[in-house]
Write a protein that holds these residues in place. Structure first.
Motif, mmCIF file in Angstrom:
data_model
loop_
_atom_site.group_PDB
_atom_site.id
_atom_site.type_symbol
_atom_site.label_atom_id
_atom_site.label_comp_id
_atom_site.label_asym_id
_atom_site.label_seq_id
_atom_site.Cartn_x
_atom_site.Cartn_y
_atom_site.Cartn_z
ATOM 1 N N TRP A 192 0.851 -1.193 0.000
ATOM 2 C CA TRP A 192 0.000 0.000 0.000
ATOM 3 C C TRP A 192 0.884 1.239 0.000
ATOM 4 C CZ3 TRP A 192 -5.464 0.609 1.319
ATOM 5 C CH2 TRP A 192 -6.163 -0.599 1.293
ATOM 6 N N SER A 193 0.354 2.341 -0.529
ATOM 7 C CA SER A 193 1.084 3.605 -0.497
ATOM 8 C C SER A 193 0.097 4.762 -0.562
ATOM 9 C CB SER A 193 2.078 3.698 -1.661
ATOM 10 O OG SER A 193 1.383 3.714 -2.892
ATOM 11 N N TYR A 194 0.584 5.944 -0.236
ATOM 12 C CA TYR A 194 -0.226 7.150 -0.385
ATOM 13 C C TYR A 194 0.699 8.333 -0.614
ATOM 14 C CZ TYR A 194 0.894 8.474 4.443
ATOM 15 O OH TYR A 194 1.543 8.814 5.595
ATOM 16 N N VAL A 195 0.127 9.347 -1.217
ATOM 17 C CA VAL A 195 0.819 10.611 -1.446
ATOM 18 C C VAL A 195 -0.101 11.698 -0.913
ATOM 19 C CG1 VAL A 195 1.714 12.197 -3.194
ATOM 20 C CG2 VAL A 195 1.970 9.729 -3.505
ATOM 21 N N THR A 196 0.456 12.651 -0.178
ATOM 22 C CA THR A 196 -0.330 13.765 0.344
ATOM 23 C C THR A 196 -0.035 15.005 -0.480
ATOM 24 O OG1 THR A 196 -0.221 12.817 2.558
ATOM 25 C CG2 THR A 196 -0.868 15.125 2.396
ATOM 26 N N ASP A 197 -1.086 15.609 -1.031
ATOM 27 C CA ASP A 197 -0.941 16.835 -1.816
ATOM 28 C C ASP A 197 -0.887 18.048 -0.891
ATOM 29 O OD1 ASP A 197 -1.204 15.266 -4.093
ATOM 30 O OD2 ASP A 197 -3.355 15.638 -4.262
ATOM 31 N N ALA A 198 -0.460 19.178 -1.439
ATOM 32 C CA ALA A 198 -0.360 20.416 -0.669
ATOM 33 C C ALA A 198 -1.712 20.857 -0.101
ATOM 34 C CB ALA A 198 0.229 21.525 -1.528
ATOM 35 N N ASP A 199 -2.805 20.497 -0.792
ATOM 36 C CA ASP A 199 -4.136 20.907 -0.320
ATOM 37 C C ASP A 199 -4.734 19.939 0.701
ATOM 38 O OD1 ASP A 199 -4.824 18.737 -1.869
ATOM 39 O OD2 ASP A 199 -6.062 19.865 -3.276
ATOM 40 N N GLY A 200 -3.955 18.949 1.137
ATOM 41 C CA GLY A 200 -4.420 18.025 2.162
ATOM 42 C C GLY A 200 -5.026 16.742 1.636
ATOM 43 N N ARG A 201 -5.190 16.621 0.308
ATOM 44 C CA ARG A 201 -5.735 15.377 -0.249
ATOM 45 C C ARG A 201 -4.676 14.283 -0.195
ATOM 46 N NH1 ARG A 201 -7.447 15.933 -6.049
ATOM 47 N NH2 ARG A 201 -5.404 16.887 -6.084
ATOM 48 N N ARG A 202 -5.140 13.070 0.099
ATOM 49 C CA ARG A 202 -4.255 11.908 0.047
ATOM 50 C C ARG A 202 -4.732 11.001 -1.077
ATOM 51 N NH1 ARG A 202 -4.772 11.956 5.860
ATOM 52 N NH2 ARG A 202 -2.841 12.756 6.734
ATOM 53 N N THR A 203 -3.807 10.547 -1.872
ATOM 54 C CA THR A 203 -4.115 9.586 -2.923
ATOM 55 C C THR A 203 -3.551 8.243 -2.478
ATOM 56 O OG1 THR A 203 -4.026 11.319 -4.603
ATOM 57 C CG2 THR A 203 -3.862 9.038 -5.379
ATOM 58 N N ASP A 219 -10.299 13.362 0.250
ATOM 59 C CA ASP A 219 -10.210 14.817 0.345
ATOM 60 C C ASP A 219 -9.898 15.230 1.787
ATOM 61 O OD1 ASP A 219 -12.629 14.923 1.838
ATOM 62 O OD2 ASP A 219 -13.824 15.419 0.080
ATOM 63 N N ALA A 220 -9.716 16.516 2.011
ATOM 64 C CA ALA A 220 -9.341 17.026 3.329
ATOM 65 C C ALA A 220 -10.397 16.736 4.399
ATOM 66 C CB ALA A 220 -9.067 18.526 3.250
#
Length: 131
Positions: free
Chosen positions: A81-92, A104-105
């Motif tokens: 499993w993995s995730y990436v957190t965007d600057a706007d708080g979203r995690r993919t 979403d945030a």
């Protein structure tokens, strides 16, 4: 070591240090009161601290740490499993099976559709996430 100039809180330590100092761990846990996995509500006080970018490549710093309960930390570290957190708080999130979900945030999850043009939709594509 990088510290906050106002209160001297440790924000970053060298790549030589895996475990965050207690003050840094407290900041991470205050930012995220629960395990970051979308289907988990374990208190961050009982969680491991997961390096978003794996150590030693990624720094031990507030911006690179998130709390993960032991089960979810193991999924991220060894379970594919993995995730990436965007600057706007979203995690993919990407599951071990390759399914992709965007959180979403506010914690709402949506399944990201496959990017291949012309790929047929399967009936379960719009179902709830598997976690």
């Amino acid at each position: 070591m990088v510290t906050d100039p106002l209160d001297r809180t440790v924000l970053e330590v060298s790549r030589d240090v895996y475990e965050p100092p207690p003050a840094m761990a407290a900041l991470v846990r205050a930012r995220e009161p629960e395990c970051v996995h979308p289907a988990c509500s374990v208190s961050s006080d009982g969680c491991d601290l997961h390096h978003r970018i794996p150590w030693p490549v990624g720094l031990t710093c507030v911006a690179n740490l998130d709390p993960g309960c032991r089960r979810d930390h193991v999924l991220l570290t060894h379970g594919g499993w993995s995730y990436v957190t965007d600057a706007d708080g979203r995690r993919t999130w990407t599951t071990a099976a390759g399914l992709v979900y965007v959180e979403d945030a506010n914690g709402n999850l949506t399944r990201r559709k496959p990017k291949r043009p012309g790929e047929p939709r399967r009936p379960h594509d719009d179902g709830p996430p598997p976690f």
